[in-house]
Scaffold this active site. Sequence first.
Site, PDB file in Angstrom:
ATOM      1  CB  VAL A 142      -0.956   0.028   1.211  1.00 43.24           C
ATOM      2  CG1 VAL A 142      -2.004  -1.059   1.083  1.00 43.24           C
ATOM      3  CG2 VAL A 142      -0.195  -0.119   2.523  1.00 43.24           C
ATOM      4  CB  SER A 143       0.565   4.480  -1.685  1.00 41.43           C
ATOM      5  OG  SER A 143       0.388   3.852  -2.940  1.00 41.43           O
ATOM      6  CB  SER A 144       0.533   6.226   2.862  1.00 39.86           C
ATOM      7  OG  SER A 144      -0.868   6.137   2.754  1.00 39.86           O
ATOM      8  CD  GLN A 162       9.081   1.849   0.963  1.00 40.57           C
ATOM      9  OE1 GLN A 162       9.407   1.418   2.061  1.00 40.57           O
ATOM     10  NE2 GLN A 162       9.952   2.349   0.109  1.00 40.57           N
ATOM     11  CD  GLN A 221      -3.052   4.077   0.293  1.00 42.22           C
ATOM     12  OE1 GLN A 221      -2.254   3.242  -0.086  1.00 42.22           O
ATOM     13  NE2 GLN A 221      -3.550   4.994  -0.525  1.00 42.22           N
TER      14      GLN A 221
END
Length: 212
Positions: A12-14, A41, A17
């Site tokens: 996941v991007s962050s 990340q 999330q």
Amino acid sequence: METKNVYGYVRVSSSDQNEERQMAAMRAAGVEECNIYVDKQSGRDFNRPKYMQLKRKLRQGDLLYILSIDRLGRNYTEVQEQWRVLTKETGIDICVIDMPLLDTRNGKDLLGTFIADLVLQILSFVAESERDNIRKRQEQGIAAAKAKGVRFGRPKTEVPEEFPVIVREWEGKRISFGEALEKSGLSQATFYRKLREYRGMREYCAINKCTF
């Protein structure tokens, strides 16, 4: 070639999330929890701690599940390179759950390899085109906003004309620091920053005998 170990990769991007949808897909595919590697990340590159740890763990004959190709990465040029390294050099199979064409177990012959490579090439082209379109739309939006007088960035803090007088009163202990802040209408951090600028200019003018 017999499968040795089965792994899953989730990204996941962050940190805020939720990765549960991907985790559920890994469990449904039969991946044990201890073999699921999760990064929180950006997918810009592959310098991610869990991905690098997983990559060191993989051996020939292993199987790697990912839910979708963009969970592996967002830079499709690098995705293609990682795909080549994993399938050709390390010798593992990769199964992209939501894209059956990207399952290397289904095509060990020349045609299967060609199809997988072709799909990756198409994805790379589409992703690159979309990035260009997004960049162009952003540039057009910024240009249109500027034409309408919209300013970008933090607004410049206006210092009152009487700031030098306020500073002298404060330095002469005729007013308190709180009163100086109230009169100037500045925050403490901004007051000190403007004070440094003011004192620097005052010192410069004292040396060069200019009016300030």
